[in-house]
Enzyme design. Structure first.
Site: not given
Ligand SMILES: C[S@@+](CC[C@H](N)C(=O)[O-])C[C@H]1O[C@@H](n2cnc3c(N)ncnc32)[C@H](O)[C@@H]1O
Length: 442
Positions: A267, A399, A300, A372, A324
């Site tokens: 973040q 977000c 995620f 998330d 993830e």
């Molecule tokens: C907004 S971030 C949130 C990460 C964590 N919750 C944090 O706050 O640090 C979204 C995460 O989803 C992962 N992501 C995006 N698309 C994805 C998918 N289809 N399957 C698994 N992970 C995914 C990205 O790599 C990223 O780390």
């Protein structure tokens, strides 16, 4: 072409809407109620469904309008155009009003629910005038090897020697590493990461051994990273990110220390990890009240920002599934879980939609799901799979309010009710906002 427009309302992506000759125009650097002169973006043709453009002159200003404190990020007509702060022309109260209006509007139109969301500012942001919150910045070297930002709608790179959104800690790192002196390979991507020091906050480490271990990573190197084209050039690769929260039921704050790869997701706002983890833990406590054994999914999950404190504190006995897509983020998460001796988490690398098709049976009935997702949202398939697993509660950290609203419609159609919604303005000076919603099974 220049046109004169009365601005009607907020729209998406930091723009507002007006009409010219019956056609919709999305306008940058405008505010509702204003009369403005706008230069339309090229190409604009009579057949287009809508036009876009940017304010060049304000004829009748909104009370929420202010003079940009960072002119370079303002309208091109005023010498700006580098992006990164599309609400730089809006007062801080006006930014909160803007974000609230967008969330409530999207939730009504796409989510089919009435909300009256509160948008909360992070402590210290008001005093800083909405500046100095980014713990990570990305720049590109111009033809002279100087850090620069690209001017919108052109190939021009504007050399910069300051970044007002960066934290003061990061700006100190920029000085120490002589970032603004340049000397980079033209066209190279520059990334600077500086964790926010939290020594004075006075939180007690959850596990002193783990915290000490986190701070020992690359012990000789200072806790920042300067990366060029994905390679660490200065500082250290594994950074220590401290997150201070009050565990529900506790009297004082506890510190979790994470090791995070400098190239991985974390973040960006200096206080976002604290605020979001606190909110997620508080909501989780309401969902899991009275539970001694809880099964939790964290989807995620990034570097395990929520996974670690949930696994350690959400119930006396917790077992978890985290999913993830980025392998290095899961490596971070696993490293941190190991350091805290957490064995009860299956931390999987994979696409969430695909992974949810084959959840091991001992994890297939979650009491709580935390998700998330990225800006596109979780989408209908993932929302339906979550609902089919029938958790008592779903905590959705979003977000993008538009994606949250779309996914809200799917979750409510699948038998869930929105019972709590709150937003955090962890991206001041931009249209971005983080919304946290709680859904419970009807
Ligand atoms: C907004 S971030 C949130 C990460 C964590 N919750 C944090 O706050 O640090 C979204 C995460 O989803 C992962 N992501 C995006 N698309 C994805 C998918 N289809 N399957 C698994 N992970 C995914 C990205 O790599 C990223 O780390």
């Amino acid at each position: 072409m220049d046109v004169e427009i009365t601005i009607e309302r907020y729209a998406d992506q930091g723009r507002c809407v007006g009409h010219v000759d019956g056609r919709v125009v999305f306008v940058r650097f405008a505010l509702p109620g204003e009369r403005v002169r706008v230069t339309l973006d090229e190409p604009h043709d009579r057949e287009d469904r809508f036009w876009t453009g940017e304010v060049t002159e304000v004829l009748d200003p909104s009370p929420d309008r202010v003079t940009p404190v960072w002119p370079l990020a303002g309208p091109v007509a005023d010498g700006g155009g580098v992006g990164g702060a599309d609400l730089i022309h809006v007062s801080l109260p006006g930014q909160l009003a803007w974000k609230k209006a967008v969330i409530d509007d999207q939730m009504k139109r796409l989510g089919h629910v009435d909300t009256d969301v509160q948008v909360v500012r992070a402590p210290g942001d008001e005093e800083e005038g909405g500046l100095h919150w980014r713990t990570r910045i990305e720049l590109i070297a111009d033809d002279e090897g100087h850090p620069s930002m690209r001017r919108r709608g052109s190939h021009t790179r504007v050399p910069i020697d300051d970044m007002p959104l960066a934290t003061r800690t990061l700006l100190d790192v920029a000085e120490q590493t002589q970032l603004w002196h340049g000397g980079f390979e033209p066209g190279s991507q520059i990334r600077v990461v500086a964790p926010e020091p939290r020594e004075e906050a006075g939180a007690t480490p959850f596990d002193a051994r783990a915290t000490a271990d986190a701070h020992r990573t690359d012990a000789d190197a200072p806790d920042y990273a300067l990366m060029v084209d994905g390679r660490q050039r200065d500082g250290r690769r594994l950074l220590t990110e401290d997150v201070d929260v009050t565990i529900p039921g506790a009297e004082s704050a506890t510190r979790f220390s994470y090791c995070v790869d400098c190239g991985g997701f974390w973040q960006v706002h200096r206080l976002a990890p604290n605020l979001l983890v606190q909110h997620v833990l508080d909501l989780a406590a309401t969902v899991l009240r009275g539970t001694t054994t809880a099964c939790i999914w964290d989807l995620f999950s990034g570097s395990g920002l929520f996974t670690l404190p949930l696994a350690l504190t959400a119930a006396p006995r917790v077992r978890m599934l985290s999913v993830e897509g980025a392998p290095n983020a899961v490596r971070n998460a696993q490293r941190n879980l190991d350091r805290y001796h957490v064995r009860a988490v299956d931390a999987l690398v994979g696409d969430v939609a695909r992974t949810l098709r084959t959840v091991p049976s001992r994890l297939s009935h979650p009491d709580l799901v935390v998700l998330d997702p990225p800006r596109a949202g979780a989408r209908a398939d993932v929302c339906r799979r979550i609902a089919a697993a029938a958790p008592r509660g779903i905590i959705y950290v979003a977000c993008d309010p538009t994606s949250l609203a779309r996914d809200t419609a799917t979750l409510t159609a699948a038998g869930y009710r929105l019972t709590d919604i709150r937003a955090y303005d962890i991206y001041p000076m931009t249209h971005h906002v983080e919304t946290v919603a709680l859904f419970v099974k009807d």
